[in-house]
Enzyme design. Structure first.
Site, PDB file in Angstrom:
ATOM      1  N   CYS A 102     -10.675 -15.988   7.914  1.00 36.67           N
ATOM      2  CA  CYS A 102      -9.379 -15.739   7.280  1.00 36.67           C
ATOM      3  C   CYS A 102      -9.437 -15.808   5.757  1.00 36.67           C
ATOM      4  O   CYS A 102      -9.033 -14.867   5.055  1.00 36.67           O
ATOM      5  CB  CYS A 102      -8.310 -16.674   7.849  1.00 36.67           C
ATOM      6  SG  CYS A 102      -8.559 -18.432   7.529  1.00 36.67           S
TER       7      CYS A 102
ATOM      8  N   HIS B 217      -5.029 -21.719   8.054  1.00 38.87           N
ATOM      9  CA  HIS B 217      -5.086 -20.269   8.275  1.00 38.87           C
ATOM     10  C   HIS B 217      -4.272 -19.534   7.219  1.00 38.87           C
ATOM     11  O   HIS B 217      -3.172 -19.958   6.869  1.00 38.87           O
ATOM     12  CB  HIS B 217      -4.548 -19.934   9.672  1.00 38.87           C
ATOM     13  CG  HIS B 217      -4.842 -18.526  10.093  1.00 38.87           C
ATOM     14  ND1 HIS B 217      -6.120 -18.063  10.328  1.00 38.87           N
ATOM     15  CD2 HIS B 217      -4.026 -17.465  10.300  1.00 38.87           C
ATOM     16  CE1 HIS B 217      -6.067 -16.780  10.669  1.00 38.87           C
ATOM     17  NE2 HIS B 217      -4.806 -16.398  10.652  1.00 38.87           N
TER      18      HIS B 217
ATOM     19  N   HIS C 213      -4.395 -10.185   8.443  1.00 36.04           N
ATOM     20  CA  HIS C 213      -5.235 -11.390   8.460  1.00 36.04           C
ATOM     21  C   HIS C 213      -6.423 -11.184   9.392  1.00 36.04           C
ATOM     22  O   HIS C 213      -6.455 -10.266  10.211  1.00 36.04           O
ATOM     23  CB  HIS C 213      -4.417 -12.617   8.899  1.00 36.04           C
ATOM     24  CG  HIS C 213      -4.071 -12.634  10.364  1.00 36.04           C
ATOM     25  ND1 HIS C 213      -4.000 -13.785  11.118  1.00 36.04           N
ATOM     26  CD2 HIS C 213      -3.767 -11.628  11.226  1.00 36.04           C
ATOM     27  CE1 HIS C 213      -3.672 -13.499  12.362  1.00 36.04           C
ATOM     28  NE2 HIS C 213      -3.517 -12.203  12.458  1.00 36.04           N
TER      29      HIS C 213
END
Length: 341
Positions: free
Chosen positions: A257, A305, A317
């Site tokens: 990420c 995240h 993402h």
């Protein structure tokens, strides 16, 4: 960095096979053991949990690797300084003349030089010059050599310390890597416990869930209102759609990420730190109501995240192991914060 566990993700999250071999490998107890066979839904939940548990050590690994690179650079620079100063010391020894000759001939340091190096150099040199035991040229050379020897000793101690820290970070990185790989291997085994038909059904469920929530990893180009660096970052991110998530990766063929957000903004000429937490700390915070395309989104907390806002209530993402870079609704995960590079 933190080790927060994130809440159970929405049901849309799909489970990929991670390149599982075509033949199913049964890891379930034999019938004679009379152990209950886990249902496909139970396997799905266990695998999802393992993927979630791998996220925190993934970011920890990224941070350790950054520290490791920093220590390596410092050690390399220190060793270069030592080499240069050793050359300077060697040149000074040559200038000292008879004292240096005596040192090399005897295999040790001339007693007067030893006294100089071990005692008070100024006091020694003052007395030596008064007694005519050394010339001004030799005195200057001895002073310079004593100074360089001191610097050499300090530099060697500093490099030794850096190298020790480097070994410690290498060991820690290896442990964290083993932790992540262990969880991913366990997830693969669980998925291999399913039949080919069960895995096919799971894939179909994934596609259905993604369609229901608007998630997509289909190739596309950014055509929103962003301009300048934000547009360049989003253009790059969109070009990665469909590429696989891989823990610890910053591209070009796969990303985690924070690897995707960092690579996207780097393509726009903006250097971001490596991990989710570092990117959160470095960015200027913006309210959810003030989001602009290109802003970095943090879900769940500040450490776990992140992705990039693309506009119209959506974000891009790199999700997690087994999935590809995708576009999802901004609120498909609990929104925590946003920052603008």
């Amino acid at each position: 960095m933190g080790t927060h566990r994130r809440p159970k993700p929405p049901s849309r999250t799909r489970i990929a096979t991670l390149g599982i071999a075509a033949g199913a490998v049964s890891l379930l107890p034999t019938q004679s053991q009379a152990a209950p066979k886990p249902t496909m839904d139970e396997v799905r939940k266990q695998v999802e949990k393992l993927y979630e548990e791998a996220e925190a050590p993934t970011e920890e690994y990224n941070a350790i690797r950054e520290e490791q690179k920093k220590l390596q650079r410092e050690a390399d620079r220190g060793q270069d300084r030592i080499a240069r100063k050793q050359e300077e010391v060697n040149e000074l020894r040559a200038k000292i003349g008879p004292l240096a000759t005596a040192q090399y001939r005897s295999g040790g340091i001339d007693p007067s030089v030893q006294l100089f190096l071990s005692g008070d150099p100024d006091d020694y040199l003052d007395k030596a010059q008064m007694m005519g035991r050394t010339s001004d040229r030799q005195a200057d050379a001895l002073r310079a050599m004593q100074s360089k020897q001191r610097e050499l000793t300090q530099d060697r101690a500093a490099v030794t310390k850096r190298l020790k820290s480097l070994e410690e970070t290498r060991a820690k990185a290896a442990e964290t890597k083993d932790e992540v790989q262990g969880k991913l291997a366990e997830a693969r085994k669980l998925l291999n416990s399913l039949t080919v038909q069960q895995r096919a059904k799971m894939e179909a469920d994934q596609e259905r869930d993604d369609a229901a929530t608007g998630a997509s990893d289909t190739a596309a180009s950014y055509n929103g209102p962003a301009s300048g660096r934000a547009k360049a970052a989003l253009d790059f991110a969109y070009a990665q759609l469909g590429k696989p998530y891989e823990w610890g990766s910053t591209g070009p063929n796969s990303f985690d990420c924070s690897g995707l957000t960092g690579a996207s903004w780097r393509a726009a000429g903006v250097s971001l730190p490596r991990t989710v937490q570092q990117q959160y700390d470095a960015g200027r915070k913006v309210a959810k109501s003030d989001l602009q395309p290109g802003d970095i989104i943090y879900w769940y907390n500040s450490t776990q995240h992140n992705g990039m806002y693309v506009g119209n209530g959506k974000a891009i993402h790199a999700p997690r192991t087994g999935k590809n870079v995708e576009i999802v609704p901004l609120d498909s995960m609990p929104f925590f914060a946003a920052s603008r590079p």
